[in-house]
Design a protein around this motif. Structure first.
Motif, PDB file in Angstrom:
ATOM      1  N   ARG A  24      11.068 -11.505 -21.698  1.00 33.70           N
ATOM      2  CA  ARG A  24      12.090 -12.488 -22.044  1.00 33.70           C
ATOM      3  C   ARG A  24      13.367 -11.811 -22.523  1.00 33.70           C
ATOM      4  NH1 ARG A  24       9.517 -18.100 -24.558  1.00 33.70           N
ATOM      5  NH2 ARG A  24       8.658 -18.773 -22.546  1.00 33.70           N
ATOM      6  N   PHE A  25      13.217 -10.749 -23.311  1.00 31.75           N
ATOM      7  CA  PHE A  25      14.403 -10.078 -23.824  1.00 31.75           C
ATOM      8  C   PHE A  25      15.180  -9.392 -22.705  1.00 31.75           C
ATOM      9  CE2 PHE A  25      16.591  -6.343 -25.551  1.00 31.75           C
ATOM     10  CZ  PHE A  25      17.407  -6.962 -26.493  1.00 31.75           C
ATOM     11  N   LEU A  26      14.471  -8.688 -21.816  1.00 34.65           N
ATOM     12  CA  LEU A  26      15.158  -7.985 -20.728  1.00 34.65           C
ATOM     13  C   LEU A  26      15.886  -8.965 -19.818  1.00 34.65           C
ATOM     14  CD1 LEU A  26      15.807  -5.414 -19.143  1.00 34.65           C
ATOM     15  CD2 LEU A  26      13.660  -5.732 -17.900  1.00 34.65           C
ATOM     16  N   PHE A  27      15.223 -10.060 -19.481  1.00 33.26           N
ATOM     17  CA  PHE A  27      15.872 -11.028 -18.598  1.00 33.26           C
ATOM     18  C   PHE A  27      16.964 -11.800 -19.329  1.00 33.26           C
ATOM     19  CE2 PHE A  27      12.195 -10.054 -16.049  1.00 33.26           C
ATOM     20  CZ  PHE A  27      12.657 -10.185 -14.748  1.00 33.26           C
ATOM     21  N   PHE A  28      16.874 -11.885 -20.654  1.00 30.95           N
ATOM     22  CA  PHE A  28      17.978 -12.437 -21.446  1.00 30.95           C
ATOM     23  C   PHE A  28      19.230 -11.579 -21.263  1.00 30.95           C
ATOM     24  CE2 PHE A  28      19.927 -11.147 -25.570  1.00 30.95           C
ATOM     25  CZ  PHE A  28      20.833 -12.190 -25.697  1.00 30.95           C
ATOM     26  N   VAL A  29      19.061 -10.255 -21.264  1.00 29.56           N
ATOM     27  CA  VAL A  29      20.192  -9.352 -21.051  1.00 29.56           C
ATOM     28  C   VAL A  29      20.703  -9.466 -19.616  1.00 29.56           C
ATOM     29  CG1 VAL A  29      20.936  -6.943 -21.044  1.00 29.56           C
ATOM     30  CG2 VAL A  29      19.398  -7.767 -22.836  1.00 29.56           C
ATOM     31  N   LEU A  30      19.770  -9.463 -18.656  1.00 32.65           N
ATOM     32  CA  LEU A  30      20.157  -9.519 -17.242  1.00 32.65           C
ATOM     33  C   LEU A  30      20.859 -10.819 -16.885  1.00 32.65           C
ATOM     34  CD1 LEU A  30      16.994  -7.971 -15.518  1.00 32.65           C
ATOM     35  CD2 LEU A  30      19.210  -6.878 -15.900  1.00 32.65           C
ATOM     36  N   ALA A  31      20.535 -11.904 -17.613  1.00 34.10           N
ATOM     37  CA  ALA A  31      21.107 -13.214 -17.291  1.00 34.10           C
ATOM     38  C   ALA A  31      22.626 -13.242 -17.442  1.00 34.10           C
ATOM     39  CB  ALA A  31      20.482 -14.298 -18.170  1.00 34.10           C
ATOM     40  N   LYS A  32      23.187 -12.269 -18.170  1.00 34.53           N
ATOM     41  CA  LYS A  32      24.637 -12.224 -18.335  1.00 34.53           C
ATOM     42  C   LYS A  32      25.341 -11.780 -17.058  1.00 34.53           C
ATOM     43  CE  LYS A  32      24.538 -11.295 -23.326  1.00 34.53           C
ATOM     44  NZ  LYS A  32      24.966 -10.384 -24.414  1.00 34.53           N
ATOM     45  N   TRP A  33      24.626 -11.031 -16.200  1.00 28.74           N
ATOM     46  CA  TRP A  33      25.263 -10.492 -14.994  1.00 28.74           C
ATOM     47  C   TRP A  33      24.580 -10.921 -13.697  1.00 28.74           C
ATOM     48  CZ3 TRP A  33      23.959  -7.135 -19.148  1.00 28.74           C
ATOM     49  CH2 TRP A  33      25.046  -6.763 -19.944  1.00 28.74           C
ATOM     50  N   VAL A  34      23.319 -11.350 -13.773  1.00 26.87           N
ATOM     51  CA  VAL A  34      22.554 -11.676 -12.565  1.00 26.87           C
ATOM     52  C   VAL A  34      22.375 -13.185 -12.464  1.00 26.87           C
ATOM     53  CG1 VAL A  34      20.418 -11.268 -11.283  1.00 26.87           C
ATOM     54  CG2 VAL A  34      21.358  -9.462 -12.745  1.00 26.87           C
ATOM     55  N   SER A  35      22.495 -13.705 -11.256  1.00 30.55           N
ATOM     56  CA  SER A  35      22.335 -15.140 -11.016  1.00 30.55           C
ATOM     57  C   SER A  35      20.920 -15.593 -11.378  1.00 30.55           C
ATOM     58  CB  SER A  35      22.609 -15.450  -9.536  1.00 30.55           C
ATOM     59  OG  SER A  35      22.188 -16.749  -9.206  1.00 30.55           O
ATOM     60  N   VAL A  36      20.810 -16.817 -11.920  1.00 31.78           N
ATOM     61  CA  VAL A  36      19.490 -17.341 -12.275  1.00 31.78           C
ATOM     62  C   VAL A  36      18.616 -17.511 -11.045  1.00 31.78           C
ATOM     63  CG1 VAL A  36      20.226 -18.505 -14.387  1.00 31.78           C
ATOM     64  CG2 VAL A  36      20.400 -19.718 -12.217  1.00 31.78           C
ATOM     65  N   LYS A  37      19.217 -17.720  -9.874  1.00 34.06           N
ATOM     66  CA  LYS A  37      18.431 -17.852  -8.643  1.00 34.06           C
ATOM     67  C   LYS A  37      17.727 -16.540  -8.306  1.00 34.06           C
ATOM     68  CE  LYS A  37      22.075 -19.423  -6.464  1.00 34.06           C
ATOM     69  NZ  LYS A  37      22.976 -19.934  -5.393  1.00 34.06           N
ATOM     70  N   VAL A  38      18.409 -15.435  -8.540  1.00 35.99           N
ATOM     71  CA  VAL A  38      17.805 -14.120  -8.304  1.00 35.99           C
ATOM     72  C   VAL A  38      16.734 -13.841  -9.355  1.00 35.99           C
ATOM     73  CG1 VAL A  38      18.241 -11.636  -8.205  1.00 35.99           C
ATOM     74  CG2 VAL A  38      19.892 -13.236  -7.204  1.00 35.99           C
ATOM     75  N   LEU A  39      17.023 -14.171 -10.598  1.00 33.82           N
ATOM     76  CA  LEU A  39      16.073 -13.916 -11.677  1.00 33.82           C
ATOM     77  C   LEU A  39      14.761 -14.659 -11.459  1.00 33.82           C
ATOM     78  CD1 LEU A  39      18.377 -14.103 -14.850  1.00 33.82           C
ATOM     79  CD2 LEU A  39      17.464 -12.067 -13.731  1.00 33.82           C
ATOM     80  N   ILE A  40      14.848 -15.923 -11.083  1.00 34.53           N
ATOM     81  CA  ILE A  40      13.625 -16.715 -10.938  1.00 34.53           C
ATOM     82  C   ILE A  40      12.787 -16.221  -9.753  1.00 34.53           C
ATOM     83  CG2 ILE A  40      14.385 -18.609  -9.411  1.00 34.53           C
ATOM     84  CD1 ILE A  40      13.110 -20.520 -11.493  1.00 34.53           C
ATOM     85  N   PHE A  41      13.438 -15.692  -8.710  1.00 36.56           N
ATOM     86  CA  PHE A  41      12.708 -15.109  -7.587  1.00 36.56           C
ATOM     87  C   PHE A  41      11.980 -13.836  -8.016  1.00 36.56           C
ATOM     88  CE2 PHE A  41      12.546 -11.956  -4.181  1.00 36.56           C
ATOM     89  CZ  PHE A  41      11.806 -12.635  -3.226  1.00 36.56           C
ATOM     90  N   VAL A  42      12.675 -12.964  -8.730  1.00 36.70           N
ATOM     91  CA  VAL A  42      12.077 -11.702  -9.184  1.00 36.70           C
ATOM     92  C   VAL A  42      10.887 -11.972 -10.104  1.00 36.70           C
ATOM     93  CG1 VAL A  42      12.483  -9.612 -10.540  1.00 36.70           C
ATOM     94  CG2 VAL A  42      14.210 -10.393  -8.914  1.00 36.70           C
ATOM     95  N   GLU A  43      11.029 -12.929 -11.004  1.00 38.06           N
ATOM     96  CA  GLU A  43       9.959 -13.235 -11.958  1.00 38.06           C
ATOM     97  C   GLU A  43       8.706 -13.756 -11.261  1.00 38.06           C
ATOM     98  OE1 GLU A  43      13.356 -14.532 -15.225  1.00 38.06           O
ATOM     99  OE2 GLU A  43      12.008 -16.043 -14.372  1.00 38.06           O
ATOM    100  N   THR A  44       8.868 -14.726 -10.371  1.00 38.49           N
ATOM    101  CA  THR A  44       7.696 -15.308  -9.711  1.00 38.49           C
ATOM    102  C   THR A  44       7.042 -14.321  -8.742  1.00 38.49           C
ATOM    103  OG1 THR A  44       9.187 -16.317  -8.065  1.00 38.49           O
ATOM    104  CG2 THR A  44       8.514 -17.682  -9.935  1.00 38.49           C
ATOM    105  N   PHE A  45       7.849 -13.547  -8.035  1.00 37.49           N
ATOM    106  CA  PHE A  45       7.298 -12.570  -7.101  1.00 37.49           C
ATOM    107  C   PHE A  45       6.564 -11.454  -7.858  1.00 37.49           C
ATOM    108  CE2 PHE A  45       7.715  -8.668  -4.497  1.00 37.49           C
ATOM    109  CZ  PHE A  45       7.034  -9.098  -3.364  1.00 37.49           C
ATOM    110  N   GLY A  46       7.142 -10.977  -8.948  1.00 39.86           N
ATOM    111  CA  GLY A  46       6.506  -9.925  -9.730  1.00 39.86           C
ATOM    112  C   GLY A  46       5.194 -10.379 -10.338  1.00 39.86           C
ATOM    113  N   ALA A  47       5.170 -11.593 -10.873  1.00 43.73           N
ATOM    114  CA  ALA A  47       3.943 -12.124 -11.466  1.00 43.73           C
ATOM    115  C   ALA A  47       2.847 -12.276 -10.414  1.00 43.73           C
ATOM    116  CB  ALA A  47       4.224 -13.465 -12.134  1.00 43.73           C
ATOM    117  N   MET A  48       3.210 -12.741  -9.224  1.00 45.90           N
ATOM    118  CA  MET A  48       2.224 -12.913  -8.167  1.00 45.90           C
ATOM    119  C   MET A  48       1.599 -11.574  -7.763  1.00 45.90           C
ATOM    120  SD  MET A  48       2.734 -14.353  -4.275  1.00 45.90           S
ATOM    121  CE  MET A  48       3.713 -12.905  -3.843  1.00 45.90           C
TER     122      MET A  48
END
Length: 482
Positions: free
Chosen positions: A366-390
């Motif tokens: 959560r903390f890392l993606f909190f930092v990334l959310a300032k520069w990376v689109s939420v659409k990219v973030l949600i793809f990375v999160e779901t793909f990584g978890a799978m």
């Protein structure tokens, strides 16, 4: 002095100074920390609770799933309250914290699982309102820059859940299998017995000794109730703005009323003749307006700038997303300690440590993606999160069923990617449409359905098929989420 809805909403949406934004956001983080403490304490204490109530995982999981049933009405009530009384959101959080504190303190003292069901229902009900009101406060503070603060606030849940196994561990009992050399006094209130069926279908009797989990639940309750004081103070500050806004509103209305009275006097004679018929029309129109207002509140188009099908598709997607993320989160976290002890024969301390490390990784994600959310689109973030978890869940299902090291490593990766899915989902929804109270209610509604489904299914599979089904269930949830 009566304060109308528009005044309350305007006060809630007021501009805050930088210091006040930081302080209120910090308080929101702490509110999510205690949310993690009161919602996740059954996880590390699950085995003790099972033995104390002399029940099985299936029955206990069904009782704990009542949190999801409580979230149903909590979603609706929370959404309506937040939409109607946005300026009173701090009071809502304060009251829900107090009710949750009472429910969690009572949990280890009840005589059977039926009472656990009722307490979890109440806890889920107030947690849904807590979530809706807290999210509304964050959106009021940060407005269109709410993505990173929302992830930071939800980071608090992981921190609270990380603390829970640590302060619970000293109060957990020791599980002992019945042998001739066992010397246990069952009259001791801290000793409990249960009978289970082994894989060869023979009966085995186990004891759990020195269980004092009521202290762990008390710590969660005291921390939760203590924080409510801060929110009562915040509401008192908010009330000052509400009163000032109300004074301004009254002055404006006074001028408007004077103009209306002048016009009304001129038309009084004409209107007197049709007074009876006009009254009927007003009553009819009033009923229609109330019905239209209620329908508008639950209309998907109301938060999608009039586009019904667009709003409906976004809310439907988020229903399934939050159902899988919220339900899967409870599944992974609350059974990982039991699985490690039952399947891989971890000690009680090691089981607590893997539960703790899970929440460290969860919070780190959560903390890392909190930092990334300032520069990376939420659409990219949600793809990375779901793909990584799978990917991590699939590998864990292959290797971790008989390998403790694989479980240690892979559960951390699953937690890392799973952690930011909820706040990223909230930010993604807010990116596509206005986050109204009913929109947030649909998210919690999905989470409640997912919680009921995942807990009940895993409890049944765990007791009737085997502990290894836990890994397959986690994998199925991760694949569905992607």
């Amino acid at each position: 002095m009566n304060v109308d809805d528009s005044v309350v909403k305007a006060a809630g949406l007021r501009n805050r100074g930088k210091l006040q934004k930081v302080v209120e956001t910090g308080a929101l983080v702490f509110s999510w920390i205690v949310m993690g403490m009161y919602a996740e304490v059954p996880g590390p204490t699950l085995i003790d609770l099972k033995y104390r109530l002399n029940t099985g995982y299936e029955e206990l999981a069904a009782a704990l799933s009542a949190r999801g049933f409580g979230t149903f009405p909590g979603c609706i009530v929370g959404g309506l309250l937040v939409d109607k009384f946005s300026g009173w959101s701090h009071l809502m959080v304060a009251l829900t914290l107090d009710v949750a504190a009472v429910a969690v303190v009572l949990m280890p003292w009840v005589p059977n699982v039926q009472y656990i069901w009722m307490l979890c229902f109440v806890s889920g009900f107030v947690q849904a309102i807590h979530n809706a009101a807290g999210t509304r406060i964050s959106l009021n503070i940060w407005k269109d820059k709410s993505a990173s603060p929302l992830i930071l606030v939800h980071l608090g849940y992981g921190l609270g859940s990380f603390l829970t196994p640590l302060y619970s561990d000293p109060f957990l009992g020791e599980m002992i299998q019945n042998t001739r050399d066992s010397d246990i006094t069952l009259n001791d209130t801290n000793n409990f017995r249960t009978t289970s069926i082994s894989p060869d279908r023979s009966e085995e009797t186990y004891y759990i000794t020195n269980s004092k989990i009521e202290y762990a639940y008390a710590i969660s309750g005291i921390a939760t109730a203590s924080l409510s004081v801060a929110y009562f103070v915040f509401q008192m500050i908010e009330n000052k703005f509400i009163k000032q806004a109300d004074i301004n509103s009254v002055q404006n209305k006074k001028v408007e009323n004077e103009l209306r009275n002048e016009i009304a006097i001129r038309k009084e004679k004409e209107l007197a003749r049709d007074k009876e018929s006009e009254l009927r029309v007003k009553i009819k129109d009033g009923k229609c307006n109330k019905l239209k207002a209620m329908l508008q509140m639950i209309n998907p188009a109301s938060c999608a700038k009039g586009r019904f099908w667009y709003g409906f598709s976004i809310l439907s997607s988020m229903f399934f997303h939050f159902g899988n993320v919220g339900g899967g989160q409870y599944l992974v976290s609350q059974f990982v300690r039991s699985f490690s002890i039952d399947q891989l024969k971890f000690s009680s301390t090691d089981g607590t440590m893997i539960n703790t490390s899970y929440w460290i990784s969860f919070s780190s994600g959560r903390f890392l993606f909190f930092v990334l959310a300032k520069w990376v689109s939420v659409k990219v973030l949600i793809f990375v999160e779901t793909f990584g978890a799978m990917c991590c869940a699939v590998v864990m299902a292959i290797f971790a069923n008989d390998n403790s090291i694989a479980l240690w490593v892979l559960i951390q990766l699953v937690a890392f990617f799973w952690g930011p899915m909820w706040p990223t989902g909230v930010a993604w929804t807010d990116y596509h449409m206005e986050s109204t109270g009913m929109g947030m209610a649909s998210q919690m509604f999905g989470a409640s359905v997912g919680s009921i489904f995942h807990k009940r299914l895993n409890g049944y599979l765990y007791d009737n098929i085997g502990q290894v089904t836990y890994l397959y269930h986690v994998t199925g949830s991760a694949v569905f989420g992607f």
